[in-house]
Design a protein around this motif. Structure first.
Motif, short mmCIF file in Angstrom:
data_model
loop_
_atom_site.label_atom_id
_atom_site.label_comp_id
_atom_site.label_asym_id
_atom_site.label_seq_id
_atom_site.Cartn_x
_atom_site.Cartn_y
_atom_site.Cartn_z
N UNK A 107 0.83 -1.21 0.00
CA UNK A 107 0.00 0.00 0.00
C UNK A 107 0.86 1.26 0.00
N UNK A 108 1.96 1.24 0.77
CA UNK A 108 2.85 2.39 0.83
C UNK A 108 3.55 2.61 -0.51
N UNK A 125 2.11 3.86 7.47
CA UNK A 125 2.93 4.90 6.86
C UNK A 125 2.27 5.43 5.60
N UNK A 126 2.67 6.63 5.22
CA UNK A 126 2.18 7.27 4.00
C UNK A 126 3.26 8.22 3.51
N UNK A 155 10.06 7.96 6.85
CA UNK A 155 9.61 7.93 8.24
C UNK A 155 8.18 7.39 8.34
N UNK A 156 8.00 6.35 9.15
CA UNK A 156 6.68 5.76 9.32
C UNK A 156 5.95 6.47 10.46
N UNK A 157 4.63 6.47 10.37
CA UNK A 157 3.81 7.10 11.40
C UNK A 157 3.68 6.20 12.63
N UNK A 158 3.56 4.92 12.39
CA UNK A 158 3.40 3.96 13.48
C UNK A 158 4.30 2.76 13.24
N UNK A 159 4.95 2.31 14.28
CA UNK A 159 5.81 1.14 14.24
C UNK A 159 5.39 0.24 15.39
N UNK A 160 4.91 -0.94 15.05
CA UNK A 160 4.37 -1.86 16.06
C UNK A 160 5.16 -3.16 16.05
N UNK A 161 5.78 -3.45 17.16
CA UNK A 161 6.61 -4.64 17.29
C UNK A 161 5.75 -5.83 17.70
#
Length: 339
Positions: free
Chosen positions: A43-44, A118-119, A218-224
């Motif tokens: 999508x990105x 991210x966008x 740069x991503x908006x959210x990073x979820x581990x």
């Protein structure tokens, strides 16, 4: 465009869940981690994906069913799937080189233990883009050092003094991944190891030394998804995003509710039965599970599981589990935790 996904590791920090299901295949908000990651990257990128190359580990853990699910994932994105094996855990650089026949042209390399939101557009002037996330405690991460042109000139692992607050999250774009392949081949030929492994960073550093231009995305959210507590938190955040997006049906039409309530957002899989129960918010329940006389919130429950007479919060429960909160007899295997 290609996507290269090394996913050979099983994930020791997610035991006992990763003893029977490799970590990249553990579901978050109803879909395996690797499926969500690949879809979000596609999508990105905003461009057609021609090939997705998966680097898997031991066939005993990544068997035919896993291969078929990954092929289906690739097909759903209009891409062909290539399957490679990493027989020995010799590091990130080694894992990438296991997919050597696919390492040509533009490609994204992504490690399958993280999720993003991210966008942004890829910088056409860059030879490579390293995706980062601004963090409050950069000393705990590998970070990028930037010059005055906002180009990455160095990768610094857990800096003791401030370098930047942009942490590397493990997703990389290369305008021509063949350049990285050549550098990693040098690393292998010269037997250059860090921590007993061949690392992607050593190949990247050689590209930088040749003057290749690296930028950040740069991503908006990073979820581990590194351990149980973080995975439950990621499930919670992802459910919130999906509810806001409104693009996925989170409660299956085949789910059966008998005197039960769902407090959104939740993921309720196919043929789930809820009896005399309250579920949510932030609960994911996999296909063919039964919840009876229970209250569950902020939890992740996989498929074909039966839970009765329970009051659960911050729980992570695997497949084919039978749990009764009124138990007097119990059978628990290796690495299980009751708190």
């Amino acid at each position: 465009m290609k996507i290269i996904v090394p996913m050979a590791g099983r994930g020791s920090r997610l035991r006992p869940h990763s003893l029977t299901v490799p970590k990249p295949l553990i579901p978050v908000a109803g879909q395996p981690i690797v499926h969500r990651l690949v879809k979000d990257i596609a999508k990105v990128l905003k461009q057609p994906i021609d090939e997705i190359a998966f680097v898997l580990g031991d066939p005993a853990w990544f068997g035919d069913d896993v291969v078929e699910s990954l092929k289906t994932l690739a097909t759903s994105l209009g891409a062909k799937a290539s399957i490679y094996r990493q027989d020995k855990p010799l590091g990130t650089g080694h894992a990438i080189m296991c997919a050597k026949p696919s390492l040509s042209g533009p490609a994204v390399i992504a490690y399958a233990d993280t999720l993003i939101r991210a966008e942004f557009d890829l910088d056409p002037e860059a030879d490579s883009v390293i995706w980062t996330k601004q963090v409050d405690n950069p000393e705990a991460y590998g970070v990028v050092k930037l010059n005055t042109n906002e180009e990455i000139v160095e990768l610094v692992e857990k800096p003791e003094t401030f370098v930047s607050d942009q942490a590397v999250i493990g997703i990389y774009y290369f305008k021509d991944v063949g350049v990285l392949k050549a550098k990693l081949q040098e690393i292998l030929d010269e037997n250059i190891m860090n921590g007993g492994e061949y690392q992607i960073n050593d190949g990247i550093k050689r590209m930088m030394a040749d003057g290749r231009v690296f930028k950040t995305g740069t991503v908006d959210e990073w979820m581990d998804c590194g351990n149980k507590a973080i995975t439950i938190e990621t499930n919670q955040r992802m459910l919130g995003f999906l509810k806001s997006d409104g693009e996925e049906q989170l409660v299956a039409s085949s789910a059966i509710l008998e005197n039960s309530n769902i407090i959104e957002p939740c993921f309720i899989g196919e043929n789930v039965v809820l009896k005399n129960s309250t579920v949510g918010p932030f609960v994911s329940i996999g296909n063919d599970s039964v919840i009876e006389n229970s209250t569950i919130e902020n939890s992740l429950i996989q498929t074909n599981t039966e839970i009765r007479n329970a009051n659960l919060n911050n729980a992570m429960i695997g497949n084919y589990v039978k749990y009764n909160g009124e138990f007097t007899s119990i059978s628990i295997g290796d690495y299980s935790v009751l708190e």
